[in-house]
Motif scaffolding. Structure first.
Motif, PDB file in Angstrom:
ATOM      1  N   VAL A  29     -66.054  36.738  84.027  1.00  0.00           N
ATOM      2  CA  VAL A  29     -66.161  35.366  83.514  1.00  0.00           C
ATOM      3  C   VAL A  29     -66.054  35.392  82.008  1.00  0.00           C
ATOM      4  N   GLU A  30     -66.783  36.348  81.399  1.00  0.00           N
ATOM      5  CA  GLU A  30     -66.763  36.450  79.928  1.00  0.00           C
ATOM      6  C   GLU A  30     -65.333  36.680  79.422  1.00  0.00           C
ATOM      7  N   TYR A  31     -64.646  37.576  80.122  1.00  0.00           N
ATOM      8  CA  TYR A  31     -63.268  37.923  79.729  1.00  0.00           C
ATOM      9  C   TYR A  31     -62.358  36.700  79.795  1.00  0.00           C
ATOM     10  N   ILE A  32     -62.508  35.965  80.933  1.00  0.00           N
ATOM     11  CA  ILE A  32     -61.638  34.795  81.143  1.00  0.00           C
ATOM     12  C   ILE A  32     -61.928  33.731  80.084  1.00  0.00           C
ATOM     13  N   VAL A  33     -63.213  33.458  79.869  1.00  0.00           N
ATOM     14  CA  VAL A  33     -63.595  32.404  78.911  1.00  0.00           C
ATOM     15  C   VAL A  33     -63.136  32.787  77.509  1.00  0.00           C
ATOM     16  N   LYS A  34     -63.273  34.096  77.177  1.00  0.00           N
ATOM     17  CA  LYS A  34     -62.915  34.564  75.834  1.00  0.00           C
ATOM     18  C   LYS A  34     -61.399  34.422  75.597  1.00  0.00           C
ATOM     19  N   ASN A  35     -60.634  34.710  76.625  1.00  0.00           N
ATOM     20  CA  ASN A  35     -59.182  34.678  76.466  1.00  0.00           C
ATOM     21  C   ASN A  35     -58.557  33.326  76.759  1.00  0.00           C
ATOM     22  N   PHE A  36     -59.383  32.373  77.155  1.00  0.00           N
ATOM     23  CA  PHE A  36     -58.856  31.068  77.525  1.00  0.00           C
ATOM     24  C   PHE A  36     -58.251  30.402  76.304  1.00  0.00           C
ATOM     25  N   PRO A  37     -57.166  29.723  76.328  1.00  0.00           N
ATOM     26  CA  PRO A  37     -56.365  29.427  77.521  1.00  0.00           C
ATOM     27  C   PRO A  37     -55.325  30.507  77.825  1.00  0.00           C
ATOM     28  N   GLU A  38     -55.346  31.632  77.016  1.00  0.00           N
ATOM     29  CA  GLU A  38     -54.344  32.671  77.270  1.00  0.00           C
ATOM     30  C   GLU A  38     -54.805  33.568  78.410  1.00  0.00           C
ATOM     31  N   VAL A  39     -54.713  33.094  79.623  1.00  0.00           N
ATOM     32  CA  VAL A  39     -55.221  33.901  80.739  1.00  0.00           C
ATOM     33  C   VAL A  39     -54.104  34.305  81.695  1.00  0.00           C
ATOM     34  N   ARG A  40     -52.933  34.045  81.249  1.00  0.00           N
ATOM     35  CA  ARG A  40     -51.834  34.240  82.206  1.00  0.00           C
ATOM     36  C   ARG A  40     -51.653  35.710  82.572  1.00  0.00           C
ATOM     37  N   ASN A  41     -52.066  36.578  81.605  1.00  0.00           N
ATOM     38  CA  ASN A  41     -51.917  38.002  81.916  1.00  0.00           C
ATOM     39  C   ASN A  41     -53.155  38.573  82.618  1.00  0.00           C
ATOM     40  N   ILE A  42     -53.958  37.640  83.129  1.00  0.00           N
ATOM     41  CA  ILE A  42     -55.245  38.032  83.722  1.00  0.00           C
ATOM     42  C   ILE A  42     -55.094  39.042  84.860  1.00  0.00           C
ATOM     43  N   LYS A  43     -54.045  38.885  85.579  1.00  0.00           N
ATOM     44  CA  LYS A  43     -53.834  39.747  86.742  1.00  0.00           C
ATOM     45  C   LYS A  43     -53.687  41.223  86.366  1.00  0.00           C
ATOM     46  N   VAL A  44     -53.260  41.388  85.099  1.00  0.00           N
ATOM     47  CA  VAL A  44     -53.014  42.747  84.638  1.00  0.00           C
ATOM     48  C   VAL A  44     -54.329  43.516  84.516  1.00  0.00           C
ATOM     49  N   ARG A  45     -55.372  42.729  84.192  1.00  0.00           N
ATOM     50  CA  ARG A  45     -56.668  43.379  83.968  1.00  0.00           C
ATOM     51  C   ARG A  45     -57.159  44.077  85.243  1.00  0.00           C
ATOM     52  N   ASP A  46     -57.779  45.182  84.990  1.00  0.00           N
ATOM     53  CA  ASP A  46     -58.221  45.984  86.122  1.00  0.00           C
ATOM     54  C   ASP A  46     -59.545  45.450  86.669  1.00  0.00           C
ATOM     55  N   SER A  47     -59.475  44.627  87.691  1.00  0.00           N
ATOM     56  CA  SER A  47     -60.712  44.099  88.290  1.00  0.00           C
ATOM     57  C   SER A  47     -60.553  44.028  89.803  1.00  0.00           C
ATOM     58  N   ASP A  48     -61.708  43.722  90.456  1.00  0.00           N
ATOM     59  CA  ASP A  48     -61.698  43.759  91.921  1.00  0.00           C
ATOM     60  C   ASP A  48     -61.382  42.432  92.569  1.00  0.00           C
ATOM     61  N   TYR A  49     -61.266  41.405  91.818  1.00  0.00           N
ATOM     62  CA  TYR A  49     -61.141  40.086  92.448  1.00  0.00           C
ATOM     63  C   TYR A  49     -59.860  39.928  93.253  1.00  0.00           C
ATOM     64  N   ASN A  50     -59.920  38.951  94.157  1.00  0.00           N
ATOM     65  CA  ASN A  50     -58.735  38.614  94.938  1.00  0.00           C
ATOM     66  C   ASN A  50     -57.888  37.593  94.192  1.00  0.00           C
ATOM     67  N   SER A  51     -58.599  36.589  93.645  1.00  0.00           N
ATOM     68  CA  SER A  51     -57.855  35.539  92.958  1.00  0.00           C
ATOM     69  C   SER A  51     -58.745  34.815  91.956  1.00  0.00           C
ATOM     70  N   VAL A  52     -58.067  34.140  91.017  1.00  0.00           N
ATOM     71  CA  VAL A  52     -58.790  33.345  90.012  1.00  0.00           C
ATOM     72  C   VAL A  52     -58.158  31.969  89.986  1.00  0.00           C
ATOM     73  N   GLU A  53     -58.991  30.929  89.971  1.00  0.00           N
ATOM     74  CA  GLU A  53     -58.486  29.556  89.850  1.00  0.00           C
ATOM     75  C   GLU A  53     -59.262  28.856  88.757  1.00  0.00           C
ATOM     76  N   ILE A  54     -58.537  28.133  87.920  1.00  0.00           N
ATOM     77  CA  ILE A  54     -59.217  27.333  86.900  1.00  0.00           C
ATOM     78  C   ILE A  54     -58.772  25.888  87.114  1.00  0.00           C
ATOM     79  N   TYR A  55     -59.752  24.989  87.086  1.00  0.00           N
ATOM     80  CA  TYR A  55     -59.472  23.558  87.297  1.00  0.00           C
ATOM     81  C   TYR A  55     -59.865  22.808  86.043  1.00  0.00           C
ATOM     82  N   ASP A  56     -59.113  21.710  85.789  1.00  0.00           N
ATOM     83  CA  ASP A  56     -59.471  20.918  84.608  1.00  0.00           C
ATOM     84  C   ASP A  56     -60.566  19.923  84.961  1.00  0.00           C
ATOM     85  N   GLU A  57     -60.844  19.009  83.990  1.00  0.00           N
ATOM     86  CA  GLU A  57     -61.935  18.032  84.172  1.00  0.00           C
ATOM     87  C   GLU A  57     -61.803  17.235  85.467  1.00  0.00           C
ATOM     88  N   ASN A  58     -60.571  16.925  85.849  1.00  0.00           N
ATOM     89  CA  ASN A  58     -60.348  16.106  87.054  1.00  0.00           C
ATOM     90  C   ASN A  58     -60.191  16.969  88.311  1.00  0.00           C
TER      91      ASN A  58
END
Ligand code: ADP
Length: 472
Positions: free
Chosen positions: A79-108
């Motif tokens: 979470v820290e990584y994603i928030v820190k790099n937001f909105p540049e998270v497109r390369n998130i998949k490259v990061r070595d982590s165990d998750y299956n998927s990441v979704e970010i939703y806007d205010e609506n």
């Protein structure tokens, strides 16, 4: 409309189950399980339920603990990584982590970024549980702000391994529970049978009790608590039954004895008649007189016994009506004065009252008391009969200056066939049934009998009858 269709459909679907449950219930009802079996089954079922609850709680507990650990380490980092790099998270998949998927939703709650798995923002606990159970996936949900706008985050992680461990724990608990059951069953069964043992013993002993061994009692020693109380109550009941049975036996033997004497006397006279009476007029007359007396005596005794027997069988009927007590008191006064010339008689009836009762029986009860006063008062003695109202009762008091009754005899004189020593030794007639009969009559009219007596001085018997209306 739709509702009724659903209802009927549900009914149709549930119908076979209902039939099965009904059949099972009636089957179990028909089966006569012993109490020990029922207790054992209940305890075993309880044990199984506890083991299942234990398996469930340890599994869930383990899983929650692991997830909490996971959240504190891996998820917090992600979470820290994603928030820190937001909105540049497109390369998130490259990061070595165990998750299956990441979704970010806007205010609506429109998808802002997705690694491509979920459609909607997941935050409800139910959905999270569903995902865990069916997809072996834990979905983290959280929110963060970026340039005054709120964003929502879902990260899903594979939790198959944690789940596998959790199931393993549950399996271990269940297996140890099942092993425990092997120990529990014999203990539960033997304890239940031990608990029920005294009941079996009681049933066996009770089965053997007959009039011939009516003094048999249950063994209270090895019974416990309520069973001890039950055995005690049963024994007390048997004491009462035995007491009643003995009194009854005594009564039968006493009654036979009473009948034996007049029969022996009659037989004696018949023999005498047979030998000498045919020609001897004096013997003939004496015998006839004696036989007449004895048969009268026997008839009187048998009638009294029958009266008591009818009362015991509750077939004694009182023909009750409203009547003035004075009407029978006057009759009694006249009759007594006619038959008793030996005593000084006094009659004082102060009040009159209307009584609801059996006139003949009430008269008989009063007669019994006056006859006793006459019998047990030596010639020249006084007999005072009075009638008056006292509280709720009409009292008929019969006082004499006769031989009196000893203190120790006072509570026995109402017993059947009981006669005090003095009345027996003085050869005063009577069978000891008069007062028992008077008592039956009084009780049949919700009345009472009171006795006061001084040995050697005289007695006072009071008959108390409830009355309907007083007449002064
Ligand atoms: P019984 O036929 O012998 O009179 P009861 O049942 O009427 O039988 O009386 C029982 C016994 O009570 C009598 O045998 C006698 O010992 C005693 N008893 C009753 N009435 C009197 C009395 N008025 N005076 C003395 N003793 C009495």
């Amino acid at each position: 409309m739709v509702r009724t269709i659903i209802k009927t459909l549900l009914k149709l679907i549930l119908y076979p189950f209902r039939i099965i449950i009904k059949l099972l219930i009636s089957f179990f009802k028909r089966l006569k399980f012993s109490i020990a079996f029922k207790i054992s089954t209940t305890y075993v079922l309880l044990y199984i339920v506890i083991i299942m609850i234990a398996a469930l709680t340890t599994t869930v507990g383990y899983f929650l603990l692991e997830i909490r650990k996971f959240e504190n380490t891996v998820i917090t980092n992600d979470v820290e990584y994603i928030v820190k790099n937001f909105p540049e998270v497109r390369n998130i998949k490259v990061r070595d982590s165990d998750y299956n998927s990441v979704e970010i939703y806007d205010e609506n709650l429109n998808t802002y970024f997705s690694t491509g798995r979920h459609g909607k923002y997941v935050s409800s606990i139910l959905l999270v549980i569903e995902k865990i159970l069916f997809d072996n996936e834990y979905i983290y949900s959280g929110a963060f702000s970026y340039r005054n706008s709120d964003y929502y985050l879902n990260i899903s992680y594979p939790v198959g391994e944690i789940l596998k461990d959790a199931w393993r724990i549950s399996f271990v608990v269940l297996i140890s529970g099942a092993l425990g059951l092997l120990f529990i069953i014999p203990i539960v069964v033997s304890t239940s049978y031990k608990l029920i043992g005294p009941i079996k013993n009681m049933t066996e002993i009770t089965k053997t009790i007959t009039v011939n061994n009516i003094n048999t009692r249950l063994d209270i020693k090895d019974a416990q608590d309520e069973l001890k109380e039950l055995s005690q109550t049963f024994n007390e009941m048997m004491d009462r039954i035995e007491g009643g049975y003995k009194i009854q036996q005594q009564f039968v033997s006493d009654a036979s004895h009473e009948l034996r004497t007049p029969i022996a006397v009659i037989k004696g006279y018949v023999n005498m008649l047979d030998r000498w009476g045919k020609n001897d007029k004096a013997v003939l007359e004496e015998s006839i007189e004696a036989i007449k007396n004895e048969t009268d005596n026997m008839q009187d005794l048998i009638e009294k016994l029958l009266f008591i027997a009818r009362s015991d069988r509750s077939t004694l009927n009182f023909t009750k009506e409203d009547f003035r007590i004075m009407s029978i008191l006057n009759e009694i006064e006249k009759e007594t004065k006619m038959i008793d010339k030996e005593h000084k008689l006094y009659f004082d009836f102060y009040h009159d009252a209307i009584i609801y009762g059996d006139k003949m029986q009430i008269k008989q009860a009063i007669r019994i008391i006056i006859d006793n006063a006459m019998k047990f008062t030596p010639p020249g003695g006084h007999i005072m009969v009075s009638g008056f109202i006292e509280d709720d009762y009409y009292v008929i008091k019969v006082k004499d200056t006769g031989i009196g009754i000893k203190k120790e005899d006072l509570d026995k004189i109402f017993d059947r066939l009981y006669r005090a020593e003095e009345s027996r030794s003085k050869a005063i007639g009577g069978h000891g049934l008069g007062l028992s009969i008077a008592k039956i009559i009084l009780l049949g009219h919700k009345g009472k009998i009171r006795v006061r007596s001084k040995f050697g001085k005289g007695s006072e018997f009071s008959l108390l009858f409830p009355y309907l209306q007083s007449q002064f």
